[in-house]
Design a protein around this motif. Structure first.
Motif, PDB file in Angstrom:
ATOM      1  N   UNK A  24       6.342  -0.738  -5.088  1.00  0.00           N
ATOM      2  CA  UNK A  24       6.427  -2.046  -5.012  1.00  0.00           C
ATOM      3  C   UNK A  24       7.194  -2.060  -3.245  1.00  0.00           C
ATOM      4  N   UNK A  29       3.332   1.369  -0.461  1.00  0.00           N
ATOM      5  CA  UNK A  29       2.000   0.902  -1.071  1.00  0.00           C
ATOM      6  C   UNK A  29       0.955   1.736   0.235  1.00  0.00           C
ATOM      7  N   UNK A  32       0.508   5.396  -0.543  1.00  0.00           N
ATOM      8  CA  UNK A  32      -0.597   5.697  -1.096  1.00  0.00           C
ATOM      9  C   UNK A  32      -1.666   4.761  -0.568  1.00  0.00           C
ATOM     10  N   UNK A 148      -1.648  -2.404   2.949  1.00  0.00           N
ATOM     11  CA  UNK A 148      -0.821  -2.241   1.523  1.00  0.00           C
ATOM     12  C   UNK A 148      -2.023  -3.221   0.680  1.00  0.00           C
TER      13      UNK A 148
END
Lengths: 707, 707
Positions: A24, A29, A32, A148
């Motif tokens: 979150x 984000x 990743x 993101x």
């Protein structure tokens, strides 16, 4: 500052500053999204470094580990910490950075300070900065997703670049383009644009061989001329399709004055069009345009003919109706073509244009090839429902040789899975596939506008001789305030026709002028300080006798100068002006006279200076242009003459830095051509102004009735 | 004739006449399409019967075998054999038939004979006939596919019915609706419409509980009043969204005269709108509108407020911009709502309207519910990119209670597969899901237009008192040709204001009239035979003195009657007319005066007679309506007054079967209200005409300058 954006969009290595493991969080984000990037990659988390996992305590440490291969720093830190992180990244050798966070300019004075600091660090270190207030960018060819939004990593690589004011729109347009069967070369959300602007990204894309077409989304324009230059450069090599936000801000014509004619939405669109972009109305039209323009481009020409082949009459009619509404010629086919078609098709089918094949048979590919080969057909539009029994559309298109050398757009109707399969095969063959008649009509219009724009800008290809000619040599406006006579004398010096007239210092001269000119004449007060002559009773038309002249002079009053002028023949009144506007500088505005045209803001706009060929196209943009083409037996506007007058006026403003505006209102179209019946020249304000002023314009008055 | 179309669209049994085994043949395609039909089913092939396989030598034999359960005969025979096959089918007990073939009316005199025979058989036997020249129809709920397009059999059952002029468009629209996540209740291509028309199918759908909304596509209208009645009946119960072809046929305003203002594309659209349809511009807008209107309908109201919640600012701005352009209010939220939102959202987000949530968090559902609950918000539009980490949009929409009781449209951005999944869940919850800002804007506009139309037609809900009032009692136009004075006297009798005037038989009376009225007056030739007074020098304005009057009377000439009339104050000129047009009969036309408005064909059209409330909305359809709302300090048009005048004029035409047209031109808007400055009443031609005539209209003349 390094103008090269390669370290930003094609970095050797990337570091995420403020990386996080907490789901979150922005830093999680981004980490990743960037995980699949095949180049050098590092994460920085000052509080929880874990070098074994590629998480370092500082950018410097990460850079040392990666032997300086870090080009791009992705900052996932709140606004107050951004400037310091940016400085650290620059010091560690990063040449580009992305800041996604908000909390800057939009967040009041404190945010503005953070923004200033960011700007200062960028300027001092030369690091290029994308953002803040953006969801980032992606370069699918490189496996680089600096966004993101999780799905962004799954966007397929392709030929189309997206340059969007907003990160959300960058994503939305990219997803839409992919849904239409396209891939993305680069997708960028500009955000606040503290450093890297849309113009910068466009300059980068001009050199990017992976990109064959560009989607441009604009909300505001910081620097008009810079943007125009960048669009011009890209558009010369590859199509640019532009979507401009802000129509409704000027939608309320009831409140708007003439000043509204030059507000930014219209001016921005006009400027982009003039620079070579295809300007669209919404994001679906943008996708349709790019689906076509990323694959094919017509050679430059003013009015390419559209051939339509349809397997179902109804959808073909929808397509032909839209083409007709858009003014795209759907020419009759030659007798040779029609004879050939008659041998390929059943007797009852319509074989002119559109060509309605009825249920397509095995001759469908030859029907396509035959129609495409007609001398009047430059572009083919094809519609068919998927009917595996009767025809395989993609194979037929390939067999017919459709593609770059025989430009065509193809609509496949049917169930989504059938359409997707056919579309993929058509796209592989270089044939744009669209989802329906409206989409195909949008694609056709975009292809035609692109070809027409390039022809008008003088790129190789046909050019209508009627649009040629040279602007009159420009000369600067004389200094000081000019009355109507002086303004007209200046215009006459530019080769613009004005009525015979006499400037009179007293009544005796006025009577002498009437005798010389003969009646009827117009009698006007002559005073550079009076902009609204009619409103103070300063204009008297149709004066024929000495007695009538005395009545007029009495009404104007004593101790005045007078202009006595021959009346012009009846005709159609236009308004032509050149003025300086914010952001873009000098522009030309042309419209029709009368309050209805004004209430509709029915006006064509161009940036000045401009060639005669470009100026000559302005009248045909007016909604009420029918009035200029022999309305009820009236005169027909010679576009080249109009172009020469408009281009000359534009050059005059460009040569006159102390002039804010020149307006001819009305510029009357008569059987003998154009004649300037009234003219106002407004000097620049002598007191320096904080911004470029929008000069007031005299309102159309009863002088429109000058007949 | 049996008006019931159940045997056609929901037959107990179906027989294919001319069934074939030869791939590519129509009879083979139809046999295959109908194979899955679960009801009684038979094939007829006279040459190769095979009763063991369900192939019979005749319809009678098939009917005998199926014990009379055959309702529908699908004729796959060439045009010359159709009438005989139809007669056989009727004789065998079939009550409905489908003919797909071409070769009838479009194929010259021979084809026209075949068409006449078909018509005759249908009339004599009472069998209902769909076609010819159509690809058929489908009723997915019943597993009935009477179409030769193979994919048609895979269309999912759903709530939306398609009634298309063309079989191809029926399929194209159905596929498009399905691609947007919808299902089909019934899809019909009317084709040549020899018997069953679009109006018939609409009447059928009014009673069809499976259908919640109807798509209507029209190319030509055989019977205007019948179509209008059918649309009115359906639209009262369920939304009708209509697409009309033929815009480009009247696109060439340059050649068109005033007569073009009433050509069929515009009139058809106006008639459909007035009857309650939502009229759209292309098939994508149609799909967007139906995706919304098949699921939700706002209660009748004039200006429902739109709330916008967006997770990404940029796409939300695109949506708000379009809503603004469409004139849809995006009201500020109440302080209560804003206080509640401030507790749900981070401090820097925009929380007024649009509500920009920034990256959506777990509060997203409460943000939706809070915004939807604001008193000013009637409809909510939501935009979000799919971000599984931060929010599940479909769940949030459900948790917020969006659906029939809290109307909303939701845009899901993202990869196609993610979008499809979210969309299916939203649709299951009764929330329309759209594919982007433009699609959502189309859906919003359709919902708003539907609600507004129902309010104006007096359905339950709010009604602006300003639009109320009663038309003046209508009285018929007196017999015989009427001069301007008689026409104005008639209008005055209807309560329409006209200038003080005196009809004069000679010069002495004219001088007396000038003395009575005082100057300035207008002096006009008075002769019912002269339509273009100005062109023959028959109009003189601003006459103040006896001398000026003599000049005017001299110019008009001797042995004339004269109209001496008080001059009206300055204002804005409108044109208001009622006339009879082909197909639809009496219509009202309203526009602004002046050539620009005319060149733009900027005109509002309504069928007559009509209520004041409906007539009162005409001015707001005009593009140049800003002129009517205090342009440059001028007068403001009282819509109710305009509505009363227009409705009164419409009633007068309805009451005057021998009158072709009444036109007030100009109808001047002054500070004191509307006043008719000139009027023409055209009687119907006395010689019977082959078609309803389009009367000529006096061209706007210098009388527009009547000031």
């Amino acid at each position: 500052m390094d103008l090269n954006l390669t370290p930003l969009f094609a970095p050797e290595g990337v570091v995420v500053i403020g990386a996080s493991r907490q789901a979150g969080k922005l830093g999680a984000a981004m980490a990743r999204s960037l995980a699949p990037f095949p180049g050098a990659r590092a994460l920085v988390n000052a509080r929880r470094p874990d070098p074994a996992e590629g998480v370092y305590a500082s950018v410097a440490e990460a850079a040392a580990y990666l032997e300086g291969r870090l080009d791009l720093a992705v900052l996932c830190v709140p606004a107050p910490g951004c400037a310091e992180a940016l400085a650290e990244a620059a010091a560690a050798g990063c040449r580009a950075a992305l800041v996604c966070s908000g909390g800057f300019g939009e967040a009041g004075p404190e945010g503005e300070e953070y923004a200033d600091e960011l700007r200062r660090v960028a300027r001092e270190t030369g690091i290029r900065l994308l953002g803040p207030n953006t969801s980032g960018f992606f370069a699918p060819h490189l496996g680089l997703t600096a966004s993101f939004v999780p799905a962004a990593g799954q966007l397929p690589a392709g030929d189309i670049a997206v340059v969007a004011a907003s990160g959300g729109v960058n994503h939305a347009l990219s997803f839409d383009l992919v849904a239409a069967g396209n891939g993305i070369s680069l997708g960028v959300g500009i955000g606040a644009g503290l450093d890297v602007t849309a113009a910068d990204v466009l300059e980068h894309l001009a050199e990017d061989d992976r990109t064959t077409a560009v989607a441009l989304h604009l909300e505001t324009v910081p620097d008009g001329p810079r943007l125009v230059a960048a669009v011009r450069r890209v558009a010369a090599a590859k199509p640019v399709v532009a979507l401009v936000v802000g129509r409704s801000d000027i939608g309320d014509f009831a409140r708007s004055h003439t000043g509204a004619l030059a507000t930014s939405w219209r001016t921005t669109r006009a400027a982009l069009r003039q620079a070579g972009a295809v300007v669209v109305d919404d994001e679906r039209e943008l996708v349709d345009a790019l689906t076509a323009l990323s694959r094919i481009r017509l050679r430059p020409q003013l009015a390419p003919g559209l051939g339509i082949v349809t397997a179902q009459a109804g959808p073909g009619l929808l397509l032909a109706d839209r083409a007709g509404t858009d003014g795209i010629p759907v020419p009759e086919l030659s007798t040779t073509t029609r004879r050939a078609l008659s041998e390929l098709l059943p007797p009852l089918t319509y074989q002119r244009n559109p060509v309605d094949t009825g249920r397509p048979a095995e001759t469908f590919d030859r029907v396509l090839a035959t129609t495409a080969a007609d001398p009047a057909v430059v572009l083919l539009a094809v519609y068919a429902l998927t009917e595996p029994d009767s025809v395989d559309l993609a194979s037929a298109a390939q067999a017919a040789g459709l593609g770059a050398d025989s430009p065509a757009v193809v609509v496949v109707g049917g169930l989504p899975e059938d359409v997707t399969e056919q579309r993929a095969r058509l796209h592989k063959a270089g044939v744009p596939a669209l989802t329906g008649p409206a989409a195909a009509a949008n694609a056709v219009r975009a292809l035609v506008r692109d070809a027409r724009g390039r022809a008008l800008r003088g790129e190789a290809g046909e050019m209508s001789p009627a649009l040629g000619g040279e602007a009159h040599a420009s000369s600067p406006v004389p200094a000081g305030p000019l009355d109507e006579d002086a303004a007209k004398t200046f215009l006459a010096g530019l080769g613009i026709r004005t009525p015979d007239r006499v400037a009179c210092d007293d009544r005796a001269q006025a009577h002498q002028a009437l005798r010389r000119l003969g009646g009827p004449v117009a009698v006007k007060v002559l005073d550079a300080a009076i902009l609204h002559k009619t409103e103070i009773g300063g204009v008297h038309l149709g004066v024929r006798t000495a007695e009538e002249l005395d009545v007029a002079l009495d009404a104007i009053g004593p101790d005045r100068r007078y202009l006595v002028e021959a009346m012009a023949p009846a005709g159609v009144d236009l308004v032509l002006g050149v003025r300086r506007v914010p952001v873009f500088g000098p522009v030309v505005l042309a419209g029709l006279g009368g309050t209805a045209a004004e209430a509709l803001a029915d006006v064509a706009i161009r940036l000045a200076p401009l060639p005669v060929t470009e100026a000559a196209t302005m009248p045909d943009e007016l909604a009420a242009r029918a009035l200029l083409d022999g309305w009820r037996g009236g005169p027909v506007l010679d576009r080249a003459e109009f172009g020469r007058v408009a281009a000359t006026l534009a050059a005059a403003l460009a040569a006159s830095p102390r002039t804010a505006e020149i307006e001819i209102n009305p510029l009357r179209l008569t059987a003998d051509g154009l004649i300037a019946l009234d003219a106002v020249i407004v000097p620049m304000p002598t007191v320096p102004m904080p911004t470029v002023p929008t000069p007031t314009v005299p309102t159309p008055t009863k002088e429109n009735d000058h007949a």
